[in-house]
Each structure stands twice: as C-alpha cells, then as structure tokens.
Write a protein that holds these residues in place. Sequence first.
Motif, PDB file in Angstrom:
ATOM      1  N   LEU A 129     -65.739 -23.543 -37.895  1.00 34.69           N
ATOM      2  CA  LEU A 129     -66.191 -24.269 -39.086  1.00 34.69           C
ATOM      3  C   LEU A 129     -67.336 -23.548 -39.785  1.00 34.69           C
ATOM      4  N   PHE A 130     -68.164 -22.859 -38.999  1.00 35.47           N
ATOM      5  CA  PHE A 130     -69.406 -22.301 -39.535  1.00 35.47           C
ATOM      6  C   PHE A 130     -69.402 -20.767 -39.573  1.00 35.47           C
ATOM      7  N   GLU A 131     -68.262 -20.154 -39.248  1.00 35.48           N
ATOM      8  CA  GLU A 131     -68.200 -18.695 -39.216  1.00 35.48           C
ATOM      9  C   GLU A 131     -68.208 -18.098 -40.619  1.00 35.48           C
ATOM     10  N   ILE A 132     -68.854 -16.951 -40.740  1.00 38.24           N
ATOM     11  CA  ILE A 132     -68.825 -16.181 -41.991  1.00 38.24           C
ATOM     12  C   ILE A 132     -68.393 -14.760 -41.663  1.00 38.24           C
ATOM     13  N   ASP A 133     -68.081 -13.992 -42.679  1.00 37.82           N
ATOM     14  CA  ASP A 133     -67.769 -12.570 -42.502  1.00 37.82           C
ATOM     15  C   ASP A 133     -69.097 -11.823 -42.394  1.00 37.82           C
ATOM     16  N   GLU A 134     -69.568 -11.653 -41.164  1.00 42.82           N
ATOM     17  CA  GLU A 134     -70.915 -11.100 -40.961  1.00 42.82           C
ATOM     18  C   GLU A 134     -71.047  -9.683 -41.506  1.00 42.82           C
ATOM     19  N   ASP A 135     -70.010  -8.851 -41.335  1.00 42.31           N
ATOM     20  CA  ASP A 135     -70.079  -7.471 -41.828  1.00 42.31           C
ATOM     21  C   ASP A 135     -70.231  -7.440 -43.342  1.00 42.31           C
ATOM     22  N   GLU A 136     -69.441  -8.271 -44.038  1.00 41.59           N
ATOM     23  CA  GLU A 136     -69.524  -8.325 -45.499  1.00 41.59           C
ATOM     24  C   GLU A 136     -70.864  -8.905 -45.932  1.00 41.59           C
ATOM     25  N   PHE A 137     -71.341  -9.915 -45.214  1.00 43.56           N
ATOM     26  CA  PHE A 137     -72.641 -10.525 -45.512  1.00 43.56           C
ATOM     27  C   PHE A 137     -73.753  -9.480 -45.430  1.00 43.56           C
ATOM     28  N   VAL A 138     -73.780  -8.728 -44.329  1.00 46.26           N
ATOM     29  CA  VAL A 138     -74.819  -7.700 -44.158  1.00 46.26           C
ATOM     30  C   VAL A 138     -74.692  -6.633 -45.227  1.00 46.26           C
ATOM     31  N   ARG A 139     -73.463  -6.223 -45.517  1.00 54.01           N
ATOM     32  CA  ARG A 139     -73.267  -5.193 -46.544  1.00 54.01           C
ATOM     33  C   ARG A 139     -73.837  -5.625 -47.887  1.00 54.01           C
ATOM     34  N   ASN A 140     -73.672  -6.909 -48.221  1.00 54.81           N
ATOM     35  CA  ASN A 140     -74.129  -7.403 -49.521  1.00 54.81           C
ATOM     36  C   ASN A 140     -75.633  -7.612 -49.586  1.00 54.81           C
ATOM     37  N   ILE A 141     -76.278  -7.889 -48.456  1.00 55.98           N
ATOM     38  CA  ILE A 141     -77.720  -8.157 -48.526  1.00 55.98           C
ATOM     39  C   ILE A 141     -78.569  -6.931 -48.216  1.00 55.98           C
ATOM     40  N   GLU A 142     -77.961  -5.884 -47.676  1.00 56.43           N
ATOM     41  CA  GLU A 142     -78.783  -4.729 -47.332  1.00 56.43           C
ATOM     42  C   GLU A 142     -78.903  -3.739 -48.486  1.00 56.43           C
ATOM     43  N   GLY A 143     -78.143  -3.950 -49.554  1.00 55.47           N
ATOM     44  CA  GLY A 143     -78.209  -3.049 -50.702  1.00 55.47           C
ATOM     45  C   GLY A 143     -79.165  -3.528 -51.770  1.00 55.47           C
ATOM     46  N   HIS A 144     -78.920  -3.120 -53.013  1.00 56.90           N
ATOM     47  CA  HIS A 144     -79.754  -3.538 -54.148  1.00 56.90           C
ATOM     48  C   HIS A 144     -79.424  -4.984 -54.492  1.00 56.90           C
ATOM     49  N   VAL A 145     -80.379  -5.868 -54.318  1.00 58.87           N
ATOM     50  CA  VAL A 145     -80.124  -7.300 -54.513  1.00 58.87           C
ATOM     51  C   VAL A 145     -80.946  -7.910 -55.639  1.00 58.87           C
ATOM     52  N   TYR A 146     -81.808  -7.144 -56.271  1.00 59.22           N
ATOM     53  CA  TYR A 146     -82.779  -7.721 -57.209  1.00 59.22           C
ATOM     54  C   TYR A 146     -82.117  -8.574 -58.288  1.00 59.22           C
ATOM     55  N   LYS A 147     -81.003  -8.142 -58.851  1.00 57.46           N
ATOM     56  CA  LYS A 147     -80.356  -8.894 -59.916  1.00 57.46           C
ATOM     57  C   LYS A 147     -79.303  -9.877 -59.405  1.00 57.46           C
ATOM     58  N   LYS A 148     -79.116  -9.909 -58.112  1.00 55.57           N
ATOM     59  CA  LYS A 148     -78.124 -10.824 -57.543  1.00 55.57           C
ATOM     60  C   LYS A 148     -78.647 -12.262 -57.574  1.00 55.57           C
ATOM     61  N   GLN A 149     -77.751 -13.198 -57.831  1.00 55.14           N
ATOM     62  CA  GLN A 149     -78.155 -14.595 -57.931  1.00 55.14           C
ATOM     63  C   GLN A 149     -78.649 -15.154 -56.603  1.00 55.14           C
ATOM     64  N   PHE A 150     -78.200 -14.555 -55.502  1.00 51.54           N
ATOM     65  CA  PHE A 150     -78.594 -15.101 -54.203  1.00 51.54           C
ATOM     66  C   PHE A 150     -79.924 -14.560 -53.698  1.00 51.54           C
ATOM     67  N   ALA A 151     -80.521 -13.585 -54.406  1.00 51.36           N
ATOM     68  CA  ALA A 151     -81.739 -12.933 -53.904  1.00 51.36           C
ATOM     69  C   ALA A 151     -82.874 -13.932 -53.711  1.00 51.36           C
ATOM     70  N   ARG A 152     -83.107 -14.783 -54.697  1.00 54.85           N
ATOM     71  CA  ARG A 152     -84.221 -15.719 -54.600  1.00 54.85           C
ATOM     72  C   ARG A 152     -84.032 -16.674 -53.429  1.00 54.85           C
ATOM     73  N   HIS A 153     -82.789 -17.131 -53.223  1.00 53.00           N
ATOM     74  CA  HIS A 153     -82.552 -18.046 -52.106  1.00 53.00           C
ATOM     75  C   HIS A 153     -82.818 -17.366 -50.771  1.00 53.00           C
ATOM     76  N   LEU A 154     -82.375 -16.120 -50.626  1.00 55.60           N
ATOM     77  CA  LEU A 154     -82.609 -15.419 -49.365  1.00 55.60           C
ATOM     78  C   LEU A 154     -84.102 -15.246 -49.097  1.00 55.60           C
ATOM     79  N   LEU A 155     -84.879 -14.965 -50.137  1.00 54.23           N
ATOM     80  CA  LEU A 155     -86.322 -14.823 -49.958  1.00 54.23           C
ATOM     81  C   LEU A 155     -86.974 -16.160 -49.618  1.00 54.23           C
ATOM     82  N   LEU A 156     -86.481 -17.229 -50.227  1.00 54.50           N
ATOM     83  CA  LEU A 156     -86.974 -18.562 -49.861  1.00 54.50           C
ATOM     84  C   LEU A 156     -86.617 -18.890 -48.409  1.00 54.50           C
ATOM     85  N   LYS A 157     -85.410 -18.535 -48.007  1.00 54.34           N
ATOM     86  CA  LYS A 157     -84.995 -18.801 -46.636  1.00 54.34           C
ATOM     87  C   LYS A 157     -85.861 -18.034 -45.646  1.00 54.34           C
ATOM     88  N   LEU A 158     -86.264 -16.819 -46.010  1.00 57.44           N
ATOM     89  CA  LEU A 158     -87.156 -16.058 -45.146  1.00 57.44           C
ATOM     90  C   LEU A 158     -88.464 -16.800 -44.916  1.00 57.44           C
TER      91      LEU A 158
END
Length: 566
Positions: free
Chosen positions: A421-450
């Motif tokens: 129920l709670f599984e995600i594609d971890e490889d794709e997730f890491v690939r998307n967050i380890e690159g350039h994220v500044y203009k990505k819509q999810f960047a602010r949420h990830l920083l808040l989550k940190l």
Amino acid sequence: MTAGTIDANKEILQKIFSEDFWFVIPEYQRSYVWQTDNLTELVDDLVFAFENKPDNDYFLGSLVLKRIKASSYPEYEVLDGQQRLTTFFIMMAVLRDLIGSDQFKQTLQKKIYQEENLLENVPARMRITYKIRDKVEDFIQSHLIAHGGTAKEEELQALRESENVSLENMANATLVLRAELQDKIAAGDLPQFVRFIFNKALFIYVSTDNTEDAFRMFTILNNRGIPLTNADILKSQNIGALASEKEVNKYAKVWEEIEGKHGENFDRFLQFIRTILVQEKARANLLEEFHDHIYHPKAPKQPSLRMGKDTFELIERYNAIYEEIIELQGSNLSNGYKNLITVMRIGLRSEDWIPPLMHYYSKFGAADLERFLKKLEHKFTGDWVCGITPTLRLEAMNSILKAIDSTPANQVEELFKKKELFEIDEDEFVRNIEGHVYKKQFARHLLLKLEYLLSDNTVHLSGHSYITVEHVLPQNPADSSQWKRDFTDEEREYWTNRLANLVLISQKKNSALGNHDFEDKKKLYLQKRIDAFHANKVFIEQHAKWTPDVLRDRQAKIIDLLKKAD
C-alpha cells in the motif's frame, strides 16, 4: 455607466471554436499556468466520459466574457476561463497532428486559425490573441498553427526550460497532451474522440459589452463560485427526509454551522466524505455522486447511506474528525504529528491524502496515528516526485481506504503489514530528488519535510504565510566573491540548484540575503530567530565555510533521510 445586455448560454466546444467567437486575452490576465497534473487529469476525465458516457454532455467549465464593441468580429475579452480555453486551443493543434483524416485535420486547423483570403477580404487571424506580457506569438505560429508543429519534440523540450512562464507551460502542455492522447486513445479511435469533444463537451458562458457588468460577474463567480446548488439541493433533500420538525430544526442548524465553518471549502469537505464512502475517482458533480454511488449504489459492494438523520450524523462526525486531526484541535495529538500535518498542508499541492487519514482516525482512533501519517505522506510525496499521474495517485489513496475498511478495528497492525500500500519506486524517487530541484514544484515540500525529520519535535511548527526557497551558494555570485574562489564554474553548475544548497526562509528575509559571501549571509540568516526552519539554521551555524565537500556530505544525508518511509 449604463448597464449593458448580459447574455448567458451553453455552447458545445465546436461552437466556441467557430466564427461566432474570437478571443482576446487582455494584458491584465496572468500567464498560462496549467501544470502536468491539470493536463493529465483533464485528458483522463475526457477519455473516461468518451468511453463510458459518450451520449452525455460533458461540462468543461464557465467563461466570463466582455464583448469588444469596436470589433467587426464577434470578439470577446476573456475575464475568466482562459486557462482551460488555452488548453483546448493547444489540444486542437495536437489532435490535428495526431489524426490521420485530412478532413479532420482541416477542420481542426480552422478551429485555431483563419487563413487569409484576399479575394474575400478575409484576414489571417488566430482564434485566441494573447496580449499578456509573455510573448507567445512565435510559439503559436511555429508549434500550433504550423502543421506538424506539436510533433517537434526537441524544440518543445528546450522551450520547456524557458524562463518565460507562458512559453514554458505551453510547451509542456503540448508535450503532455500529445503523450496522454497517444497513450490513452488508439489511433483508430481519435476521429470518434474528436467528434465527442466537439459535440458533447460544452462551456457555459456569460458575456456583456459593459465593462462594469463584466467585472462584477467576474468578481461574483470568483468570490462565491457559480451558486453552490449541489450542496444546497443535497441539504434540502436530506432535510425533507427527516421525520419531525424537531429533527429539522436540529440538523438544519448542524448543517449551517458546519457549512459556515468551512465557508467556500464546504464542497471540498463534502467531497472528502464522498471519497471515503465511494473510494473511487469522482466522475460527476457532487450531487450526482451522492445519488448514484451513495444513496443508490450501482453495485452491491459499494457503500450505502440513508438520507436524513444518517447523513447529517455522518457529516457531523467527520467534521469533528477534521477539526481534531487536520485543524489540530485534538488534545491527544503529538507534536510530531502536528508538525508533519503542518508540513503537508503547506507543501503538498493536492489534498487527496486527507480522506484516508480521516477514515483511519474514524476506525482506529489515535492508535499509531503518527506512524500511519508518516507512511501516508511518504507514499503520497513519493508518487508525486516520481511523476505518477493524479489519477494513479488517487487510486493509491483509494486502495488505502479500502484496506482500512477490510482491517478489523482491533487489529491495526494488520494494516501496516500490507507494505504494498505504501511502496514507492525508490530508485526513481532518488533520481528525481538528487538532481537539480530548484524549479521543481516538490522542492519546497521536501525542504519543509526535512525540518520535520531533523526536528526533535519538542515544539509545534506554526504555519507561515510567506516561505521561499533560498540558495546558499547564489546563482550569480560576483567575480570578486569568495564563492568564485571556493567553487569552480563546473562545481557551481553542479551544486547551485540541488537540495543540499537550498534552505527555507521567510520571504521578507530573502531579499536581504542576496549574493553575500557565506560569512555575511550566515550572520544575516542567524541574527533573528527562525523557529520554523531551525534545522537548516543549526546546520549553517555549525559550518564556517560552504564548500563542495560540505554540500556533498549534506546531499548524501538529505537523500538518505528522505528516502526512508519512517
């Protein structure tokens, strides 16, 4: 100023894109801003209606128009509805380039562009003229009016990175619509799909030639919405099903108090309840959903609810739950839970995670509530970051709702054992967050989550009206700065827009930080207490320099934290 004539009508899409309507997007309108989620959801809904309800009308939304008196054409300024109108403008061009029939190609082309005819004194003109500050005429000529223009993928991919908001989003819309239509509709079915949207998809429009009337209509529709008849009718029907005057007085007051509390978000709250009961994506308006799937289930396995007292009590119960666990009025909530909810409400663009959370609390109470919320957030954020479509993200939430239903109330651990129920594609997730994220819509949420993950949660994070993402290593440091000595050009290119170099601060402070060297920026950042962003503040405070080695270490720790489910 005297009042003008006001017209109101509904028109099918082919009539809206005909000689009877020429549109102007005035200078004061905002840019085209629809994102991938908006586009995929629209196509998904259109395709569902085409395949399942081909004989029914499909409502596209409303248009508020002001007739342009001086024009020799039936020409209108668009006050409201330009985002959806522009999307169909782009879709017409995409369909033209995908469809095989020459007749269909010619018809679709006429919907977006009028060819010049000197003999008949007909000028060339676009169906929609944009006077907004973002210049889009070249894009429209090259990629929408020109045959085959929507298939120029490399050019469109480059424009997707444009600093021009409208160009960036129009290019993205062209690529997304083309991919979605190819994926969801077989080539042989495209002519029937075009016939469906031409003749069954419709707009409701109101128009006037009086500026004051036009803006009054715009204000009314945006402040109040088109009258909320669905909720009003739902209330009336349930009042009519009550057994006594005493019940009528009691539950009418209950409804009005809840409606008053939620205000313009009341329909949204009722949609949460609909989702909890139906556990499928809504395909019709609120009233139809309640009648077709709740009061009169079409399938025996779907939930049922009686009109009257049962409905009022259910709404009252879920309103109490909403107040306790979403608005954080519950006395038994941990600071950790409150902080994660605060982060999610600020950082997530969608609220589809709320119904599963409300349903969990309804069945299991506060037992392992923060643990469930962590898994729910990880799943929802993970799918969003991985680019999973809104429809599939919603299906994942509905699967969790169904799993809650099937889990005995005294065996909550069985729910957590259903890891799929709670599984995600971890490889794709890491690939998307380890690159350039500044203009990505999810960047602010990830920083808040940190902030949540790095906090000891002794204090409840408060909501903030202004939050912005700040580069520590600036995007354009001065040649004489320390930054140019600490980083090579290649290192700056690599690190500037990655998570490790980004922090959250109040918007008011952003302008003060600017391109200062790290030592000066650090002093500015630390001179005032910023509790909400304590984790970033502490990290900066612990370092005398901001170098590639610091960023490399920080990036690795951030990625490791974010990829963990709990």
